[in-house]
Design an enzyme around this catalytic site. Structure first.
Site, mmCIF file in Angstrom:
data_model
loop_
_atom_site.group_PDB
_atom_site.id
_atom_site.type_symbol
_atom_site.label_atom_id
_atom_site.label_comp_id
_atom_site.label_asym_id
_atom_site.label_seq_id
_atom_site.Cartn_x
_atom_site.Cartn_y
_atom_site.Cartn_z
ATOM 1 C CD GLU A 167 -3.718 3.032 -39.376
ATOM 2 O OE1 GLU A 167 -4.049 2.395 -40.392
ATOM 3 O OE2 GLU A 167 -3.614 4.265 -39.355
ATOM 4 C CD GLU A 171 -3.393 9.799 -37.972
ATOM 5 O OE1 GLU A 171 -2.841 9.518 -39.030
ATOM 6 O OE2 GLU A 171 -4.631 9.779 -37.826
#
Ligand SMILES: *[C@@H]1O[C@H](CO)[C@@H](O)[C@H](O)[C@H]1NC(C)=O
Length: 285
Positions: A167, A171
């Site tokens: 991943e 964010e």
């Protein structure tokens, strides 16, 4: 698929919090190599991108960042609509597009609204709008011109996921409006210290201003950009390199379970909305 996705996401968050407070200062390994997509425009590239729509105002909102940045990349603080269709590039201008497709609404489609010349994703109790792009990337780049969701606890995320849970993330957490986090999870495992924080230049409240956030995969690296400027590069020679991360997903989540990191959502404080003006998808041939 969906289950795995959420499981990985929640697991990441949970372990992040328990692994320690996210107090982070790490010297970043930054490689100057910068394979920008063609920026042949002058510093007033907003005029060229205005062809994409009437929303050149979005450019002016972020163009302030161009002042102090390297001239090679400052020209484009918002994604241009110049794409290489030969490679399957697509540009989505949400002031003129009002359908989700070809993106896939993976969760909470009812809270995805086209309004104000943008795609708005509203976080509501039990409803975290999530979209994905159907094609996988071998190499390529995504650019998202967006404003992060406001309010404590909200997590605005742009992510690349892989089949083995690799991943790569951008964010933004509600608790901290002035920076975004670049992070990667080798095989889904959160490793403390891999997260880095980045501010706009000049610094701004990312829940109030639009910026272009980019993730690029080349043969040699994953690269993170803000407003066209390289802020982080992870070389593929890194032993933890998230090789399989190739499926782009984005949305806004409730990060209250990791309150020390994201804060706690207060659904009575007002609408919690992530706004996206455009997305550029550019696979490399
Ligand atoms: C988010 O911003 C909107 C628009 O300014 C505002 O109405 C809303 O109350 C804010 N939400 C939170 C949770 O602060």
């Amino acid at each position: 698929m969906k289950f795995i996705y959420y499981a990985a996401f929640l697991c990441s968050l949970a372990t992040l919090t328990s692994s320690a407070e996210m107090v982070v200062t790490v010297t970043q390994k930054c490689y100057p190599e910068l394979p920008t997509t063609s920026k042949t425009t002058s510093t007033s590239s907003s005029s060229s991108s205005s062809a994409s729509s009437t929303k050149s105002s979005s450019s002016s909102m972020t163009s302030s960042s161009s002042a102090s940045k390297t001239s090679s990349t400052s020209a484009t603080s918002s994604p241009t609509n110049v794409i290489d269709t030969k490679c399957g590039g697509e540009f989505f201008d949400f002031s003129t597009i009002n359908k989700i497709e070809p993106f896939v609404a993976e969760a909470c489609k009812q809270n995805m609204v086209f309004t104000n010349g943008q795609l708005e994703l509203a976080l509501k109790p039990g409803c975290s709008p999530t979209l994905s792009y159907p094609s996988r990337f071998k190499t390529g780049r995504i650019d998202v011109l967006m404003r992060a969701a406001n309010g404590s606890g909200a997590v605005t995320a742009l992510s690349m996921y892989g089949d083995n849970k690799d991943e790569v993330d951008i964010e933004l957490v509600g608790k901290t409006p002035i920076n975004f986090q670049s992070m990667y999870f080798p095989k889904g495992v959160p490793i403390k210290g891999l997260e880095l924080y980045h501010e706009s230049s000049p610094s701004s409240n990312l829940q109030e201003t639009f910026h272009t956030y980019s993730i690029e995969r080349t043969n040699d690296a994953f690269n993170w950009f803000m407003d066209g400027n390289l802020v982080r590069s992870l070389p593929s020679t890194d032993p933890n390199f998230p090789t399989t991360a190739n499926h782009f997903k984005f949305g806004v989540w409730d990060g209250s379970a990791s309150s020390s990191w994201a804060g706690v959502v207060d659904y009575n404080a007002g609408p919690i909305v992530m706004a996206i003006k455009s997305i550029k998808i550019q696979p490399y041939c």
